[in-house]
Design a protein around this motif. Structure first.
Motif, PDB file in Angstrom:
ATOM      1  N   LYS A  75      -8.884   1.822   0.224  1.00 13.57           N
ATOM      2  CA  LYS A  75      -7.797   2.018  -0.739  1.00 13.57           C
ATOM      3  C   LYS A  75      -8.217   2.933  -1.882  1.00 13.57           C
ATOM      4  O   LYS A  75      -7.427   3.744  -2.363  1.00 13.57           O
ATOM      5  N   ASN A  76      -9.466   2.787  -2.331  1.00 15.22           N
ATOM      6  CA  ASN A  76      -9.947   3.621  -3.424  1.00 15.22           C
ATOM      7  C   ASN A  76     -11.463   3.649  -3.430  1.00 15.22           C
ATOM      8  O   ASN A  76     -12.121   3.032  -2.579  1.00 15.22           O
ATOM      9  N   LYS A  88      -2.549   6.062  -2.485  1.00 10.28           N
ATOM     10  CA  LYS A  88      -3.206   6.884  -1.469  1.00 10.28           C
ATOM     11  C   LYS A  88      -4.083   6.031  -0.558  1.00 10.28           C
ATOM     12  O   LYS A  88      -4.442   4.886  -0.878  1.00 10.28           O
ATOM     13  N   MET A  95      -3.820  15.656  -4.390  1.00 11.62           N
ATOM     14  CA  MET A  95      -4.095  15.228  -3.023  1.00 11.62           C
ATOM     15  C   MET A  95      -4.132  16.487  -2.160  1.00 11.62           C
ATOM     16  O   MET A  95      -3.151  16.856  -1.529  1.00 11.62           O
ATOM     17  N   CYS A 154     -11.429   3.857   6.651  1.00  6.64           N
ATOM     18  CA  CYS A 154     -10.457   4.030   5.572  1.00  6.64           C
ATOM     19  C   CYS A 154     -10.687   3.000   4.459  1.00  6.64           C
ATOM     20  O   CYS A 154     -11.291   1.945   4.676  1.00  6.64           O
ATOM     21  N   ILE A 208      -7.391  12.450   2.155  1.00  7.04           N
ATOM     22  CA  ILE A 208      -6.445  11.610   1.410  1.00  7.04           C
ATOM     23  C   ILE A 208      -5.074  11.686   2.073  1.00  7.04           C
ATOM     24  O   ILE A 208      -4.554  12.774   2.316  1.00  7.04           O
ATOM     25  N   PRO A 222      -1.131  10.324   1.428  1.00  2.00           N
ATOM     26  CA  PRO A 222      -0.286   9.694   0.403  1.00  2.00           C
ATOM     27  C   PRO A 222       0.364   8.411   0.917  1.00  2.00           C
ATOM     28  O   PRO A 222       0.703   8.300   2.092  1.00  2.00           O
ATOM     29  N   GLU A 241      -7.722   6.703   1.450  1.00  2.00           N
ATOM     30  CA  GLU A 241      -8.862   7.607   1.666  1.00  2.00           C
ATOM     31  C   GLU A 241      -9.434   7.324   3.063  1.00  2.00           C
ATOM     32  O   GLU A 241      -9.525   6.162   3.477  1.00  2.00           O
ATOM     33  N   TYR A 242      -9.846   8.366   3.753  1.00  2.00           N
ATOM     34  CA  TYR A 242     -10.273   8.167   5.135  1.00  2.00           C
ATOM     35  C   TYR A 242     -11.213   9.282   5.589  1.00  2.00           C
ATOM     36  O   TYR A 242     -11.292  10.362   5.001  1.00  2.00           O
ATOM     37  N   GLU A 254      -2.120  13.053  -9.426  1.00  2.00           N
ATOM     38  CA  GLU A 254      -3.383  13.041  -8.711  1.00  2.00           C
ATOM     39  C   GLU A 254      -3.321  14.127  -7.657  1.00  2.00           C
ATOM     40  O   GLU A 254      -2.374  14.183  -6.873  1.00  2.00           O
TER      41      GLU A 254
END
Length: 350
Positions: free
Chosen positions: A262-263, A293, A219, A260, A320, A322, A295-296, A217
Motif C-alpha cells: 500500500k505504501n 495508490k 504517479m 505489491c 505505481i 492509481p 506500489e508494485y 502525487e
C-alpha cells in the motif's frame, strides 16, 4: 351581590395565577435553547491532530466530531477537510492550527467563528442571512457574507482572497476596515494597515484547486505499462486483479510473481500469478488495495534460468497503479436554519 362579588374575585384570581405561570412558559417555548455548534472532519491526509479544551493533542480520525473550542492541527504536507451540517466546508492546509466555535438555536445557526492561529484555510461557506460567520487571527477578523475564498495568516500579516461573494476584513490593531469583493484580495498587517487590491488569476485558481482537497502525487507512467501490465480499475478496499501480457518476452515464461504494497511503510505481499498461454493473471486481496495508490513490481522467470524484473530495481523503485477512493455518505440532523431540511447528507471521498 356579595356572593357574586366573591365568585368574580375567585375567577379573577385564578386567571391571574394562570397568566403568571403561562407567560414564562410560552416565552420560553418561543425562544429555543442555544447549543454549541458541531462539525466533522470528513477527510484526513497524513498527519492531523485534534485537541479538546483543557486536553492534550490526539491523532484525528475520520468523522472526528468537533465541538465549540476544539482545535485542529495539520503537519507538513498534511490537510484536513472540515464539514458543517449546512454543507459549508473548510480545507485546513499544511502547518495550520484552527479553533472552531459557534452556536445554534433550534435548527438555525446563529454564529460561527474559526480562529486561525497560523496557517492557510480555503473555505466554501453557505451562510444564512441572520448568521455571523467570521475568520479571525491574532491580527484581523474577516466577516464572511456567504462566499468562497482563502484566509492565510503568516504571523505579521493576513491575506484574505475572495473567489465568490464578498467579505469585510478588520485590522484588530487599528480598527481599519476593508471591503473585499469577488476577484480581490486584502492584506492586514501588524502595523495596522489594510490594503485591498485586484488579485491574480493564479490565486483564484489556487482556491478552486484547493477545494478539491487533494495533495498531488506524481504517479509517473513507467516502462512496465508498455510491457503489458494491466490492473484495470482498482478501487480502495476492494479485491483487485492484474493481467500481464507475456507475448513480447524473449523466451518462455515459467513463473510470474507480483510483489505489491500500500505504501512505503508496508512490507511487500507476494502474489503468484497463473500462466495461461501468453498471459499471467492474478487476484490482489482487498486489504492490499487502498487509496491513493498501489506500489508494485513484477518478477518473471524464464525457461533459460534468467529473470526479468519490472520495473528495473522495482524493489527499491516500484511501479505505481492509481487506486480510486471510496465515497462515503453521512446523514445527520440538519442545522441549516430551515425547518424543511430535517436531515443533512454529507458526501466525501476517502
Amino acid at each position: 351581590m356579595k356572593m357574586k362579588g366573591v365568585v368574580m374575585y375567585k375567577k379573577f384570581s385564578l386567571f391571574t395565577i394562570f397568566l403568571i405561570f403561562a407567560i414564562p412558559f410560552y416565552a420560553q417555548k418561543g425562544q429555543q435553547e442555544k447549543k454549541e455548534i458541531t462539525a466533522y472532519i470528513i477527510k484526513i491526509v497524513r498527519d492531523v491532530d485534534v485537541k479538546a479544551p483543557k486536553e492534550t493533542w490526539q491523532k484525528a480520525v475520520l468523522l472526528s466530531q468537533l465541538k465549540a473550542g476544539y482545535e485542529v492541527r495539520t503537519d507538513k504536507k498534511s490537510l484536513a477537510v472540515i464539514s458543517f451540517p449546512d454543507q459549508s466546508k473548510l480545507v485546513l492546509r499544511e502547518k495550520s492550527i484552527a479553533t472552531i466555535k459557534g452556536e445554534i438555536e433550534g435548527k438555525r445557526i446563529i454564529d460561527r467563528n474559526v480562529h486561525l492561529e497560523r496557517g492557510d484555510i480555503i473555505f466554501n461557506v453557505k451562510k444564512a442571512e441572520t448568521e455571523q460567520f467570521r475568520f479571525s487571527s491574532p491580527i484581523s477578523v474577516a466577516s464572511i457574507r456567504g462566499t468562497q475564498g482563502r484566509f492565510i495568516t503568516y504571523g505579521i500579516l493576513d491575506t484574505l482572497t475572495i473567489l465568490e461573494g464578498f467579505a469585510e476584513i478588520t485590522n484588530s490593531i487599528s480598527g481599519k476596515i476593508g471591503k473585499v469583493l469577488a476577484g480581490q484580495s486584502a492584506v492586514a498587517d501588524s502595523s495596522g494597515n489594510v490594503n485591498v487590491f485586484e488579485t491574480t488569476k493564479s490565486s483564484l485558481n489556487g482556491i478552486i484547486d484547493g477545494q478539491k482537497a487533494e495533495i498531488e502525487e506524481r504517479m509517473e507512467t513507467d516502462t512496465t505499462e508498455a510491457r503489458g501490465i494491466n490492473f484495470g480499475q482498482l478501487k480502495s478496499k476492494q479485491p483487485g486483479s492484474v493481467s500481464v501480457d507475456l507475448s513480447s518476452f524473449e523466451g518462455k515464461a515459467i513463473q510470474a510473481t507480483l510483489y505489491c504494497r500500500k505504501n512505503l511503510d508496508d512490507p511487500y505481499t507476494e502474489i503468484g500469478l497463473d500462466l495461461i498461454g501468453q498471459t499471467a493473471k492474478g487476484k490482489i486481496p482487498a486489504e492490499k488495495v487502498k487509496y491513493p495508490k498501489l506500489e508494485y513490481y513484477l518478477v518473471v522467470k524464464l525457461s533459460d534460468g534468467s529473470s526479468i524484473i519490472m520495473p528495473e530495481n522495482g524493489d527499491k523503485n516500484p511501479g505505481i497503479a492509481p487506486v480510486q477512493p471510496i465515497q462515503h455518505v453521512l446523514r445527520i440532523p440538519g442545522q441549516t436554519g430551515t425547518l424543511q431540511k430535517k436531515v443533512v447528507v454529507i458526501k466525501w471521498n476517502e
